[in-house]
Design a protein around this motif. Structure first.
Motif, mmCIF file in Angstrom:
data_model
loop_
_atom_site.group_PDB
_atom_site.id
_atom_site.type_symbol
_atom_site.label_atom_id
_atom_site.label_comp_id
_atom_site.label_asym_id
_atom_site.label_seq_id
_atom_site.Cartn_x
_atom_site.Cartn_y
_atom_site.Cartn_z
ATOM 1 N N LEU A 28 38.384 -33.468 74.171
ATOM 2 C CA LEU A 28 37.485 -33.349 75.095
ATOM 3 C C LEU A 28 37.102 -34.422 76.361
ATOM 4 O O LEU A 28 36.832 -34.577 77.820
ATOM 5 C CB LEU A 28 36.443 -33.303 74.227
ATOM 6 N N GLY A 29 38.291 -36.052 75.684
ATOM 7 C CA GLY A 29 38.444 -37.128 76.622
ATOM 8 C C GLY A 29 39.461 -36.111 78.046
ATOM 9 O O GLY A 29 39.190 -36.800 79.370
ATOM 10 N N MET A 30 40.121 -35.638 77.783
ATOM 11 C CA MET A 30 41.585 -35.414 78.104
ATOM 12 C C MET A 30 41.121 -34.639 79.115
ATOM 13 O O MET A 30 41.885 -33.880 80.125
ATOM 14 C CB MET A 30 42.103 -35.862 77.656
ATOM 15 N N ALA A 31 40.366 -33.385 79.179
ATOM 16 C CA ALA A 31 40.182 -32.042 79.068
ATOM 17 C C ALA A 31 39.666 -31.776 80.353
ATOM 18 O O ALA A 31 40.353 -31.123 80.457
ATOM 19 C CB ALA A 31 38.785 -31.188 78.285
ATOM 20 N N PRO A 32 39.032 -32.791 81.056
ATOM 21 C CA PRO A 32 38.902 -32.076 82.617
ATOM 22 C C PRO A 32 39.908 -32.518 83.694
ATOM 23 O O PRO A 32 40.462 -31.629 84.464
ATOM 24 C CB PRO A 32 38.082 -33.509 83.371
ATOM 25 N N ASP A 33 41.098 -33.364 82.621
ATOM 26 C CA ASP A 33 42.724 -33.533 83.295
ATOM 27 C C ASP A 33 43.233 -32.305 82.600
ATOM 28 O O ASP A 33 44.096 -31.698 83.718
ATOM 29 C CB ASP A 33 43.100 -34.612 83.562
ATOM 30 N N LEU A 34 43.281 -32.115 81.593
ATOM 31 C CA LEU A 34 44.421 -30.811 81.014
ATOM 32 C C LEU A 34 43.830 -29.615 81.554
ATOM 33 O O LEU A 34 45.364 -29.115 81.762
ATOM 34 C CB LEU A 34 44.664 -31.152 79.621
ATOM 35 N N LEU A 35 42.966 -29.864 81.904
ATOM 36 C CA LEU A 35 43.005 -28.469 82.609
ATOM 37 C C LEU A 35 42.538 -27.757 83.753
ATOM 38 O O LEU A 35 42.623 -26.925 84.587
ATOM 39 C CB LEU A 35 40.955 -27.548 81.796
ATOM 40 N N SER A 36 42.719 -28.787 83.996
ATOM 41 C CA SER A 36 43.212 -28.615 85.957
ATOM 42 C C SER A 36 44.404 -29.139 86.546
ATOM 43 O O SER A 36 45.081 -27.799 86.891
ATOM 44 C CB SER A 36 41.982 -29.848 86.948
ATOM 45 N N PHE A 37 44.633 -30.183 86.065
ATOM 46 C CA PHE A 37 46.084 -31.047 86.461
ATOM 47 C C PHE A 37 47.143 -29.737 85.097
ATOM 48 O O PHE A 37 48.286 -29.743 86.081
ATOM 49 C CB PHE A 37 46.525 -32.054 86.510
ATOM 50 N N GLY A 38 47.118 -29.421 84.064
ATOM 51 C CA GLY A 38 47.736 -29.434 82.879
ATOM 52 C C GLY A 38 48.453 -27.786 83.500
ATOM 53 O O GLY A 38 49.389 -28.253 83.214
ATOM 54 N N PRO A 39 48.712 -26.798 83.678
ATOM 55 C CA PRO A 39 48.832 -25.818 84.521
ATOM 56 C C PRO A 39 50.386 -26.180 85.571
ATOM 57 O O PRO A 39 51.471 -25.538 84.824
ATOM 58 C CB PRO A 39 48.398 -24.702 84.602
ATOM 59 N N PHE A 40 49.642 -26.744 86.032
ATOM 60 C CA PHE A 40 50.518 -27.294 87.717
ATOM 61 C C PHE A 40 51.861 -27.907 86.998
ATOM 62 O O PHE A 40 52.748 -27.785 87.072
ATOM 63 C CB PHE A 40 49.254 -27.628 88.411
ATOM 64 N N PHE A 41 51.345 -28.920 86.263
ATOM 65 C CA PHE A 41 52.301 -29.885 85.946
ATOM 66 C C PHE A 41 53.459 -29.206 84.771
ATOM 67 O O PHE A 41 54.458 -29.918 84.488
ATOM 68 C CB PHE A 41 51.472 -30.906 84.295
ATOM 69 N N LEU A 42 53.114 -28.600 83.680
ATOM 70 C CA LEU A 42 53.885 -27.422 83.049
ATOM 71 C C LEU A 42 55.062 -26.734 83.995
ATOM 72 O O LEU A 42 56.136 -26.376 83.426
ATOM 73 C CB LEU A 42 53.044 -26.199 82.440
ATOM 74 N N THR A 43 54.488 -25.785 85.307
ATOM 75 C CA THR A 43 55.393 -25.528 86.272
ATOM 76 C C THR A 43 56.275 -26.447 86.833
ATOM 77 O O THR A 43 57.032 -25.732 87.582
ATOM 78 C CB THR A 43 54.898 -24.607 87.087
ATOM 79 N N ARG A 44 55.909 -27.370 86.857
ATOM 80 C CA ARG A 44 56.604 -28.989 87.511
ATOM 81 C C ARG A 44 57.076 -30.406 86.493
ATOM 82 O O ARG A 44 57.694 -31.305 86.995
ATOM 83 C CB ARG A 44 55.695 -29.176 88.783
#
Ligand SMILES: [Zn+2]
Length: 168
Positions: A28-44
């Motif tokens: 939950l501590g990482m969730a705000p970043d994982l849920l916003s940047f996560g999908p983008f990072f996976l594509t890049r």
């Protein structure tokens, strides 16, 4: 602050009260970043690996290469208003405040002073008007060193406290 440090702080502060809650507080501590940047990072992943091979890693990426959906998701996941609403919903179902949920708010609070207005200032009052704070840059080596030293000390204190308590 970087995503891993957010998770570790979440676990340290909100993952100790009940057994087995550390992983939840960490996530939950990482969730705000994982849920916003996560999908983008996976594509890049390729570009990110390239950047890490150069000195560029110390600089934030050009904000214009980041797609709009990342900004939209960032608004939602980095808002204390949305956090409070979601927390209220969870409370309504459980009739009990979910302690680990605090790890998410801690993430937002830590981001406010550690993001400059040039790169993802924290929209902590979204969808209301947010007075953006021009904070320090979390990627600065001095800040990283101080933050991870503090984390190491905090976890050491937790381990010592727990071993003392178990002996007593
Ligand atoms: Zn964040």
């Amino acid at each position: 602050m970087d995503t891993l440090a957010h998770g570790l702080w979440g676990g340290a502060v909100f993952g100790q009260r009940e057994k087995g809650r550390w992983t939840w507080a960490f996530l939950l501590g990482m969730a705000p970043d994982l849920l916003s940047f996560g999908p983008f990072f996976l594509t890049r992943l390729g570009t990110i690996a390239e950047r890490w091979g150069t000195r560029q890693r110390m600089e934030p990426p050009d904000p214009s290469i980041i797609p709009a959906y990342v900004y939209d998701a960032y608004d939602v996941t980095h808002s204390l208003v949305m956090w409070g609403l979601a927390g209220g919903l969870i409370w309504a179902f459980r009739r009990k405040w979910l302690w680990v949920w605090g790890a998410w708010a801690l993430h937002i609070l830590c981001d406010i002073p550690t993001h400059s207005t040039r790169f993802f200032p924290t929209p902590f009052l979204w969808p209301l008007d947010t007075p953006f704070v021009n904070g320090a840059r979390w990627a600065a080596p001095g800040f990283m060193l101080a933050n991870y030293s503090l984390l190491a000390l905090t976890y050491l204190a937790i381990v010592l406290y727990k071993s003392k308590r178990n002996k007593a």
